[in-house]
Design a protein around this motif. Sequence first.
Motif, PDB file in Angstrom:
ATOM      1  N   PHE A   2     -16.844  30.092   0.470  1.00 35.51           N
ATOM      2  CA  PHE A   2     -15.824  31.043   0.869  1.00 35.51           C
ATOM      3  C   PHE A   2     -16.403  32.446   0.897  1.00 35.51           C
ATOM      4  O   PHE A   2     -17.301  32.801   0.139  1.00 35.51           O
ATOM      5  CB  PHE A   2     -14.645  31.020  -0.101  1.00 35.51           C
ATOM      6  N   ASN A   3     -15.841  33.276   1.767  1.00 36.99           N
ATOM      7  CA  ASN A   3     -16.292  34.647   1.876  1.00 36.99           C
ATOM      8  C   ASN A   3     -15.081  35.504   2.184  1.00 36.99           C
ATOM      9  O   ASN A   3     -14.408  35.323   3.186  1.00 36.99           O
ATOM     10  CB  ASN A   3     -17.312  34.771   3.018  1.00 36.99           C
ATOM     11  N   ARG A   4     -14.755  36.416   1.285  1.00 38.08           N
ATOM     12  CA  ARG A   4     -13.636  37.292   1.540  1.00 38.08           C
ATOM     13  C   ARG A   4     -13.755  38.523   0.662  1.00 38.08           C
ATOM     14  O   ARG A   4     -14.526  38.558  -0.277  1.00 38.08           O
ATOM     15  CB  ARG A   4     -12.314  36.590   1.279  1.00 38.08           C
ATOM     16  N   PHE A   7      -9.013  38.986  -0.798  1.00 38.59           N
ATOM     17  CA  PHE A   7      -8.542  37.846  -1.548  1.00 38.59           C
ATOM     18  C   PHE A   7      -9.424  37.676  -2.765  1.00 38.59           C
ATOM     19  O   PHE A   7     -10.630  37.885  -2.741  1.00 38.59           O
ATOM     20  CB  PHE A   7      -8.599  36.585  -0.692  1.00 38.59           C
ATOM     21  N   LEU A   9     -10.887  35.297  -5.878  1.00 36.86           N
ATOM     22  CA  LEU A   9     -11.079  33.923  -6.306  1.00 36.86           C
ATOM     23  C   LEU A   9     -10.473  33.722  -7.681  1.00 36.86           C
ATOM     24  O   LEU A   9     -10.672  34.515  -8.584  1.00 36.86           O
ATOM     25  CB  LEU A   9     -12.567  33.592  -6.345  1.00 36.86           C
ATOM     26  N   VAL A  14     -10.490  27.818  -5.534  1.00 40.72           N
ATOM     27  CA  VAL A  14      -9.910  29.057  -5.072  1.00 40.72           C
ATOM     28  C   VAL A  14      -8.466  29.068  -5.498  1.00 40.72           C
ATOM     29  O   VAL A  14      -7.900  28.061  -5.834  1.00 40.72           O
ATOM     30  CB  VAL A  14      -9.971  29.187  -3.524  1.00 40.72           C
ATOM     31  N   VAL A  34     -10.281  35.062   5.182  1.00 45.94           N
ATOM     32  CA  VAL A  34     -11.188  34.258   4.370  1.00 45.94           C
ATOM     33  C   VAL A  34     -11.974  33.363   5.317  1.00 45.94           C
ATOM     34  O   VAL A  34     -11.395  32.715   6.191  1.00 45.94           O
ATOM     35  CB  VAL A  34     -10.414  33.402   3.358  1.00 45.94           C
ATOM     36  N   GLN A  36     -15.133  30.356   5.962  1.00 46.95           N
ATOM     37  CA  GLN A  36     -15.820  29.217   5.380  1.00 46.95           C
ATOM     38  C   GLN A  36     -17.112  28.993   6.153  1.00 46.95           C
ATOM     39  O   GLN A  36     -17.100  28.956   7.386  1.00 46.95           O
ATOM     40  CB  GLN A  36     -14.934  27.966   5.448  1.00 46.95           C
ATOM     41  N   ASN A  98     -11.775  31.111  11.448  1.00 43.69           N
ATOM     42  CA  ASN A  98     -12.274  31.474  10.117  1.00 43.69           C
ATOM     43  C   ASN A  98     -13.602  30.782   9.805  1.00 43.69           C
ATOM     44  O   ASN A  98     -13.811  30.257   8.714  1.00 43.69           O
ATOM     45  CB  ASN A  98     -11.234  31.159   9.052  1.00 43.69           C
TER      46      ASN A  98
END
Length: 471
Positions: A2-4, A7, A9, A14, A34, A36, A98
């Motif tokens: 995940f990359n955000r 948001f 974690l 998550v 977010v 992936q 995403n």
Amino acid sequence: MFNRRNFVLGAGAVSAVSAAAVSKVAMAALPEPVLQTRPDTMPPLVPTSGRPYNPVVTLNGWTLPWRMNQGVKEFHLVAEPVVRELAPGMKAHLWGYNGQSPGPTIEVVEGDRVRIFVTNKLPEHTSVHWHGQRLPNGMDGVSGLTQPSIQPGKTFVYEFVARRPGTFMYHPHADEMVQMAMGMMGFWVTHPKAPNPLISAVDRDFCFLLSAYDVEPGAATPKIMTMTDFNLWTWNSRVFPGIDSLNVRLNDRVRIRVGNLTMTNHPIHLHGHEFMVTGTDGGPVPKSARWPEVTTDVAVGQMRQIDFVADEPGDWAFHCHKSHHTMNAMGHGLPTMIGVDSRGVSEKISKLIPDYMSMGERGMAEMGEMEMPLPANTLPMMTGQGPFGGVEMGGMFSVLKVRKEQKPGDYSDPGWYAHPKGEVAFEWDGAMPAAKRAVAGAESRGQSMPTSAAPAPTELKVRKPNSHAGH
């Protein structure tokens, strides 16, 4: 992975973010998307805000995190070009959401008010249709009919109440043939807000979408004008042996949700167990209309939800029953060569094409045995190694692994099944009796009445099509 940014974690894989954790300024802004980056099956996203529910597991996929904003569940989808690994050794240039194709699964609860921001990073306009939802007409996502298209660089907002529980999906309703041929789609599950007499509680809940691509061997971008003659049949844009197994505990109550966004139907078949079709995108199936099945046909644009008890330990095949959907690219246009002695022809052709080899003289299984050179970024046609040798499958195929030792909530791969002694088919090494030919005569031909004259024997000559065009 995940990359955000906005948001946060939470514990475990998550978790959603509570409104209290984010400032009023941040809540007034567009939620940070977010992304992936991996095609792996991610653990279920256990809700930590909003109504509780038992989350699904998306095969080779993930669930989109959300934030609660003054009682509204907010998501952010980004339509964009992506690179999707179809299986180890092959990547495709697709369009998705995403960072992946298909996009992330959206999970909500019956009665939730949902706000979805959709940002368009494609080179052309798009929209999102919420397939199967009851919603205001202007939120239905049909470009030109219910809304203006979302132009490149623009963000639109969809907002409605998830009115009924069930299994749904989302996809564009703009330049649909191109955008769906490029992989734009995603799953949607609305969980019941209270016990529902038609929706049983389950221990494991899997979901995936059926999609198909036409990618020339050695290429990476699908041919978008293909109508029926696809050569890569996928579950969640993955082909076997790249599709993860479905790992469950012995006697688990299991639900599998399947949606079809290809151009043809798919008879989905499970070995070793009977199941009930308990739901469609039209809602739960009344109990009086259910019956046991081992195969259910999922037509174009349909969703099917099947329930069963995994009470037989082992590694059970789970696949589409259309044979050419369990192959991969390569060879669909080959003529049938079974029984043809092509040595003379092969010798002559080899003088012109040094690397030429004939294929399929003994059947197509030899394709899986060959270690022939392939174009770059191309998968072998039938592959996958099991504990006893080549599985000779590709495309829409996976394995249901049922284990007594599997822990509740553990979705990890337990490895191959250790068969109890005496429970594996074995080679007969005794004497083989001579075969008896049937004697001419009505009785020996199994007829109920004798014919007046026996027909003259004829030799049947069959010409098979050399491709699957038209299927």
